[in-house]
Enzyme design. Structure first.
Site, PDB file in Angstrom:
ATOM      1  N   PHE A   1      42.782 -21.089  -9.723  1.00 48.46           N
ATOM      2  CA  PHE A   1      42.893 -20.072  -8.677  1.00 48.46           C
ATOM      3  C   PHE A   1      44.384 -19.714  -8.554  1.00 48.46           C
ATOM      4  O   PHE A   1      44.957 -19.270  -9.524  1.00 48.46           O
ATOM      5  CB  PHE A   1      42.132 -20.517  -7.419  1.00 48.46           C
ATOM      6  CG  PHE A   1      40.649 -20.211  -7.613  1.00 48.46           C
ATOM      7  CD1 PHE A   1      39.906 -20.902  -8.584  1.00 48.46           C
ATOM      8  CD2 PHE A   1      40.028 -19.189  -6.936  1.00 48.46           C
ATOM      9  CE1 PHE A   1      38.576 -20.568  -8.854  1.00 48.46           C
ATOM     10  CE2 PHE A   1      38.696 -18.845  -7.188  1.00 48.46           C
ATOM     11  CZ  PHE A   1      37.971 -19.539  -8.147  1.00 48.46           C
TER      12      PHE A   1
ATOM     13  N   SER B   1      41.107 -18.846 -15.999  1.00 42.86           N
ATOM     14  CA  SER B   1      41.601 -18.284 -14.740  1.00 42.86           C
ATOM     15  C   SER B   1      40.455 -17.744 -13.912  1.00 42.86           C
ATOM     16  O   SER B   1      39.431 -17.295 -14.453  1.00 42.86           O
ATOM     17  CB  SER B   1      42.561 -17.140 -15.088  1.00 42.86           C
ATOM     18  OG  SER B   1      42.813 -16.355 -13.956  1.00 42.86           O
TER      19      SER B   1
ATOM     20  N   ASP C   1      56.704 -24.954 -27.451  1.00 41.21           N
ATOM     21  CA  ASP C   1      56.918 -23.720 -26.679  1.00 41.21           C
ATOM     22  C   ASP C   1      57.900 -22.837 -27.444  1.00 41.21           C
ATOM     23  O   ASP C   1      58.814 -23.351 -28.111  1.00 41.21           O
ATOM     24  CB  ASP C   1      57.487 -24.054 -25.294  1.00 41.21           C
ATOM     25  CG  ASP C   1      57.203 -22.977 -24.261  1.00 41.21           C
ATOM     26  OD1 ASP C   1      56.504 -23.274 -23.269  1.00 41.21           O
ATOM     27  OD2 ASP C   1      57.671 -21.833 -24.438  1.00 41.21           O
TER      28      ASP C   1
ATOM     29  N   SER D   1      60.021 -18.852 -20.593  1.00 41.41           N
ATOM     30  CA  SER D   1      60.501 -20.073 -19.924  1.00 41.41           C
ATOM     31  C   SER D   1      61.934 -20.338 -20.349  1.00 41.41           C
ATOM     32  O   SER D   1      62.468 -19.666 -21.233  1.00 41.41           O
ATOM     33  CB  SER D   1      59.604 -21.266 -20.268  1.00 41.41           C
ATOM     34  OG  SER D   1      59.364 -21.331 -21.647  1.00 41.41           O
TER      35      SER D   1
ATOM     36  N   LYS E   1      41.152 -13.960 -21.555  1.00 33.64           N
ATOM     37  CA  LYS E   1      40.640 -15.260 -21.076  1.00 33.64           C
ATOM     38  C   LYS E   1      39.129 -15.349 -21.280  1.00 33.64           C
ATOM     39  O   LYS E   1      38.599 -16.381 -21.699  1.00 33.64           O
ATOM     40  CB  LYS E   1      40.966 -15.454 -19.586  1.00 33.64           C
ATOM     41  CG  LYS E   1      42.443 -15.608 -19.285  1.00 33.64           C
ATOM     42  CD  LYS E   1      42.995 -16.904 -19.830  1.00 33.64           C
ATOM     43  CE  LYS E   1      44.464 -17.073 -19.560  1.00 33.64           C
ATOM     44  NZ  LYS E   1      45.099 -18.121 -20.344  1.00 33.64           N
TER      45      LYS E   1
ATOM     46  N   ASP F   1      55.940 -21.369 -32.305  1.00 29.27           N
ATOM     47  CA  ASP F   1      54.909 -20.453 -31.831  1.00 29.27           C
ATOM     48  C   ASP F   1      53.531 -20.980 -32.239  1.00 29.27           C
ATOM     49  O   ASP F   1      53.369 -21.467 -33.368  1.00 29.27           O
ATOM     50  CB  ASP F   1      55.168 -19.078 -32.484  1.00 29.27           C
ATOM     51  CG  ASP F   1      54.447 -17.973 -31.755  1.00 29.27           C
ATOM     52  OD1 ASP F   1      53.202 -17.981 -31.760  1.00 29.27           O
ATOM     53  OD2 ASP F   1      55.139 -17.102 -31.197  1.00 29.27           O
TER      54      ASP F   1
ATOM     55  N   LEU G   1      52.730 -13.469  -4.943  1.00 28.04           N
ATOM     56  CA  LEU G   1      53.128 -13.589  -3.540  1.00 28.04           C
ATOM     57  C   LEU G   1      54.160 -14.691  -3.279  1.00 28.04           C
ATOM     58  O   LEU G   1      55.194 -14.456  -2.652  1.00 28.04           O
ATOM     59  CB  LEU G   1      51.870 -13.847  -2.700  1.00 28.04           C
ATOM     60  CG  LEU G   1      52.118 -13.995  -1.209  1.00 28.04           C
ATOM     61  CD1 LEU G   1      52.601 -12.681  -0.597  1.00 28.04           C
ATOM     62  CD2 LEU G   1      50.860 -14.474  -0.494  1.00 28.04           C
TER      63      LEU G   1
ATOM     64  N   TYR H   1      44.460  -8.801 -19.872  1.00 32.69           N
ATOM     65  CA  TYR H   1      44.742 -10.228 -19.664  1.00 32.69           C
ATOM     66  C   TYR H   1      43.442 -10.977 -19.373  1.00 32.69           C
ATOM     67  O   TYR H   1      43.121 -11.983 -20.012  1.00 32.69           O
ATOM     68  CB  TYR H   1      45.740 -10.416 -18.512  1.00 32.69           C
ATOM     69  CG  TYR H   1      45.832 -11.856 -18.046  1.00 32.69           C
ATOM     70  CD1 TYR H   1      46.379 -12.837 -18.863  1.00 32.69           C
ATOM     71  CD2 TYR H   1      45.353 -12.239 -16.785  1.00 32.69           C
ATOM     72  CE1 TYR H   1      46.447 -14.165 -18.449  1.00 32.69           C
ATOM     73  CE2 TYR H   1      45.417 -13.557 -16.359  1.00 32.69           C
ATOM     74  CZ  TYR H   1      45.962 -14.515 -17.189  1.00 32.69           C
ATOM     75  OH  TYR H   1      46.018 -15.835 -16.785  1.00 32.69           O
TER      76      TYR H   1
END
Ligand code: NAD
Ligand code: UDP
Length: 339
Positions: free
Chosen positions: A179, A126, A33, A38, A154, A60, A201, A150
């Site tokens: 999801f 996704s 990472d 993060s 994907k 990377d 959310l 984005y």
């Protein structure tokens, strides 16, 4: 013998939880990472949860030399590829950065894997690849379409993986279409820690409950849903993490290419989520209903039949558990990993 698995982006939200699921299933995960989204503290937390010394490389995925060295040094048998940028809004502002990180990064990883003769890959796709789905539940054979850079990244990567699989014998590839991953590990030691104002959310609700934000704006109260608010398929991140273990086991035993939805198969509205969170936390979540957010669909939830048929995997944790675990993480770490 225990298999060594490289997890790119393993310090992030989903990668860190998958680390725990992999250890529990008897694998040896190695994290790569660059911490662009993060916090290094997550590594200590993972050691506390797993009681194991963690194998970590800071770097990377676009660094070919580094990848070659990792593959050589660690005898990697397969890769779970989480590393990427994931904000829809930011991708509209910075498409080149998104294509560079997500697409060039993945190409680089695939080429390094080919050179090292590693041909087993699990990829974080996704539900965004379904664009504006015509109905719900959404099954894997629905048309794919991207509505922002984005999502396009994907979709392009899914196509690249399909081409690689078709062109070279021996590849084993799983594209997992997530999801809405939410919740946290039950220890309360790791969880989602977005930088700045949350776009999603669940972290927003949690920050209202802890008092970091005044109220939640509910985007739209006039959707054609049972209570007028948007409906999504919220899946506990540990269920999602276990889905990666199931995908790996599928690839090791059955081989080939697999594209599956990872969700619960149930829709939950924004108001239902607020209510469940209030119940689990005992805190008030103030909200105001405001205009719809541009680009949002009314409802989106998964048909999960294929994941169950192919991998024997289903999401097991309830909405109550999701909210309890998210609240434990938020209340133990009011300011995330920097608390
Ligand atoms: P995250 O941002 O928490 O984790 C991604 C990790 O990758 C971060 O730790 C980041 O530092 C690292 N990273 C990014 N670019 C890198 C690079 N070039 N080299 C090395 N490390 C790099 O995101 P997440 O929520 O854990 O998502 C993981 C994956 O799942 C992403 O590919 C994301 O697009 C996908 N996904 C996420 C969701 C979601 O709602 N969280 C939904 C669908 C798909
Ligand atoms: N949402 C909301 N307020 C917020 C963030 C999200 O009302 O501050 C709604 C959003 O309109 C959608 C649902 O919550 O109906 C899930 O949104 P999120 O961004 O978490 O996931 P996605 O839209 O990407 O599925």
């Amino acid at each position: 013998m225990k298999k060594n698995i490289l997890i790119t982006g393993g310090a992030g939200f989903i990668g860190s939880h998958t680390y725990i699921a992999l250890v529990a299933a008897g694998y040896v995960p190695i994290i790569l990472d660059n911490f662009c989204n993060s916090n290094p503290i997550v590594l200590e937390r993972l050691e506390r949860i797993s009681h194991l010394q963690l194998k970590f490389i800071k770097g990377d995925i676009r660094d070919s030399k580094l990848l070659g060295k990792i593959f050589l040094d660690y005898n990697i048998s397969s890769v779970i590829h989480f590393a990427g940028l994931k904000s829809v809004g930011e991708s509209v502002e910075k498409p080149l950065e998104y294509y560079d990180n997500n697409i060039i990064g993945t190409l680089n990883l695939l080429m390094a894997m080919r050179s090292a003769n590693i041909q087993t890959l699990v990829f974080s796709s996704s539900a965004t690849v379904y664009g504006n789905p015509v109905s719900a539940p959404i099954s894997e054979n629905f048309a794919r379409c991207a509505t922002n850079p984005y999502g396009r990244s994907k979709l392009i990567i899914e196509n690249i993986l399909e081409d690689v699989y078709q062109s070279e014998p021996g590849w084993n590839i799983a594209c997992l279409r997530y999801f809405n991953p939410v919740g946290a590990h039950r220890s309360g030691l790791i969880g989602e820690d977005p930088l700045g104002i949350p776009n999603n959310l669940m972290p927003y609700i949690a920050q209202v409950a802890i008092g970091r934000r005044d109220h939640l704006n509910v985007f739209g109260g006039d959707y054609p849903t049972h209570d007028g608010t948007g409906v999504r398929d919220f899946i506990h991140v540990m269920d999602l993490a276990e889905g990666h273990v199931a995908a790996l086991e599928y690839l090791y035993s059955k081989r080939g290419m697999l594209t599956v939805n990872l969700g619960t198969g149930h829709g939950v509205s924004v108001l239902q989520m607020i209510q469940a969170f209030e119940q689990a936390s005992g805190m008030k979540v103030s909200y105001k209903i405001v205009n719809r957010r541009p680009g949002d669909v009314a409802e989106c939830w998964a048909d999960t039949t294929l994941a169950e048929q192919k991998m024997g995997w289903v999401a097991r944790r309830s909405l109550q558990e999701i909210c309890e675990d998210a609240w434990r993480w938020q209340s133990n770490n009011p300011n995330g990993f920097n608390s």
